[in-house]
Write a protein that holds these residues in place. Sequence first.
Motif, PDB file in Angstrom:
ATOM      1  N   CYS A 277       0.824  -1.217   0.000  1.00 14.83           N
ATOM      2  CA  CYS A 277       0.000   0.000   0.000  1.00 14.83           C
ATOM      3  C   CYS A 277       0.856   1.263   0.000  1.00 14.83           C
ATOM      4  CB  CYS A 277      -0.945   0.015   1.206  1.00 14.83           C
ATOM      5  SG  CYS A 277      -0.113  -0.076   2.817  1.00 14.83           S
ATOM      6  N   GLU A 278       2.126   1.124  -0.390  1.00 20.22           N
ATOM      7  CA  GLU A 278       3.005   2.277  -0.449  1.00 20.22           C
ATOM      8  C   GLU A 278       3.802   2.230  -1.748  1.00 20.22           C
ATOM      9  OE1 GLU A 278       6.529   4.532   2.116  1.00 20.22           O
ATOM     10  OE2 GLU A 278       5.910   2.495   2.652  1.00 20.22           O
ATOM     11  N   ALA A 279       3.657   3.274  -2.563  1.00 15.10           N
ATOM     12  CA  ALA A 279       4.411   3.366  -3.817  1.00 15.10           C
ATOM     13  C   ALA A 279       5.716   4.101  -3.567  1.00 15.10           C
ATOM     14  CB  ALA A 279       3.594   4.090  -4.875  1.00 15.10           C
ATOM     15  N   SER A 280       6.758   3.687  -4.248  1.00 15.62           N
ATOM     16  CA  SER A 280       8.076   4.272  -4.026  1.00 15.62           C
ATOM     17  C   SER A 280       8.216   5.652  -4.660  1.00 15.62           C
ATOM     18  CB  SER A 280       9.162   3.348  -4.583  1.00 15.62           C
ATOM     19  OG  SER A 280       8.967   3.137  -5.982  1.00 15.62           O
ATOM     20  N   SER A 281       7.357   5.986  -5.637  1.00 18.67           N
ATOM     21  CA  SER A 281       7.435   7.272  -6.328  1.00 18.67           C
ATOM     22  C   SER A 281       6.184   7.428  -7.177  1.00 18.67           C
ATOM     23  CB  SER A 281       8.671   7.330  -7.230  1.00 18.67           C
ATOM     24  OG  SER A 281       8.549   6.379  -8.279  1.00 18.67           O
ATOM     25  N   TYR A 282       6.014   8.598  -7.780  1.00 15.74           N
ATOM     26  CA  TYR A 282       4.871   8.779  -8.680  1.00 15.74           C
ATOM     27  C   TYR A 282       5.104   8.088 -10.015  1.00 15.74           C
ATOM     28  CZ  TYR A 282       2.306  11.587  -5.427  1.00 15.74           C
ATOM     29  OH  TYR A 282       1.583  11.980  -4.324  1.00 15.74           O
TER      30      TYR A 282
END
Length: 313
Positions: A277-282
Motif C-alpha cells: 500500500c506504499e508506492a516508491s514514487s509517482y
Amino acid sequence: MSILNHVSRNELHQLQERSDLWASWMVIANFSLISLGFAVPVFFDNWMGWLAGTLLLGSRSLGLGVLVHDAAHYSLFTSRRANEWTGKWLFGSLPNVPYHAYRAGHLSHHRMAGTAEDPDLAFVDSYPANRWSMARKLLRDVSGINGVKNLAYQVANFRLKDQLPFLVSHAMLVGALVAFGHIGVYACWWLGQIFVLPAVMRLRVMGEHGAVKDHFSSDPRANTSTTRAGPIARLLCAPNFVNFHVEHHFAPGVPSYRLRHLHRLLKSRGCYDGWDCEASSYAAVIKRCTLPAGSRGTQHGHRRAKGALSNMQ
C-alpha cells in the motif's frame, strides 16, 4: 482495521492535536510560492521564466486545494471558524473550489470508502488502463484539452453565491499586479490552470486510489495508497503532505502536518507488513496504473464522474 490496533488512545489524541503555528506556516509557505510564481516571469521575462511561473502556479493551485481539504476536516487550525473562513476565502478562492460543496462531497467519500457508493470511485474506475489509454489521458492533460474543459465547466456552472470568493480574490490579485505594473504575468495563473493542474491532479488522484488492491475493502491498506515523494514531487503533485493518504484514511482527524509522523509510527509497529500500500514514487504509481503491454485487462469506467474533474477518467 482500527488504527487503535497500532497506536494507543493517548498517542492518537496527541496526533490529532491541531496547531495554529503549524497551520500558519503552511499558509505562509503556500502563498510565498504563489508570490514566487508571479515574480519569476517578472524578473526572468523569457520562456524559461514563464514556464517556471506556470509550473509553480499550476501546482500551487493543487496545494491550495489540499488546504481546502484540510480545512474541510477542521484539522488545520484549532478553531472551527478559522478552518471554515480560510477554506472558503483564503484557500478555495483562487482555484475556485467552493468550500461547502467540496466539504459535503469529500466527507461522503470518507463515509463510503470501501463501498460501491464511494463518489470518488469514478475518478479511478478506469485504472489500470492500457498503455494507449494512459498515454491519451496524460496527453489530454498536458496539451490543455482537459484544462479548457475544466474552465468551461466552471463557466457553465457559475453561481454568484458560490463563486464570490473567486471573484474577490482575483480582483485583488489583478489590482495588486496592476499596482506593481506587471499585469501581464496574470496569464501565468491561467496557463497553470490549463496546462499543469490537470496533470498534477491526475497524479495525486492515481497516487491515492488508482489501481489499489481492493476498492471494496473496508481496510485502508487495501483501498488506498501512500506515495513516497521527494522534493520535486512535493512541490508539484504532493503538496502539504497529501501523499500520506493511507494514514489520512486511517485517522482523518489527524492534521496533515502530523501524517508523516503517523506514517513512521505505523510502519515501525508493523502495520504495513505484508501489505502493498506504499508506492516508491509517482513514476511507480503510473506503472501500477498501467497494464503491461499486450494485456487487455478487465472493463473499467462504468461509473461516470461528475463535476469539473470528470475528465480524470
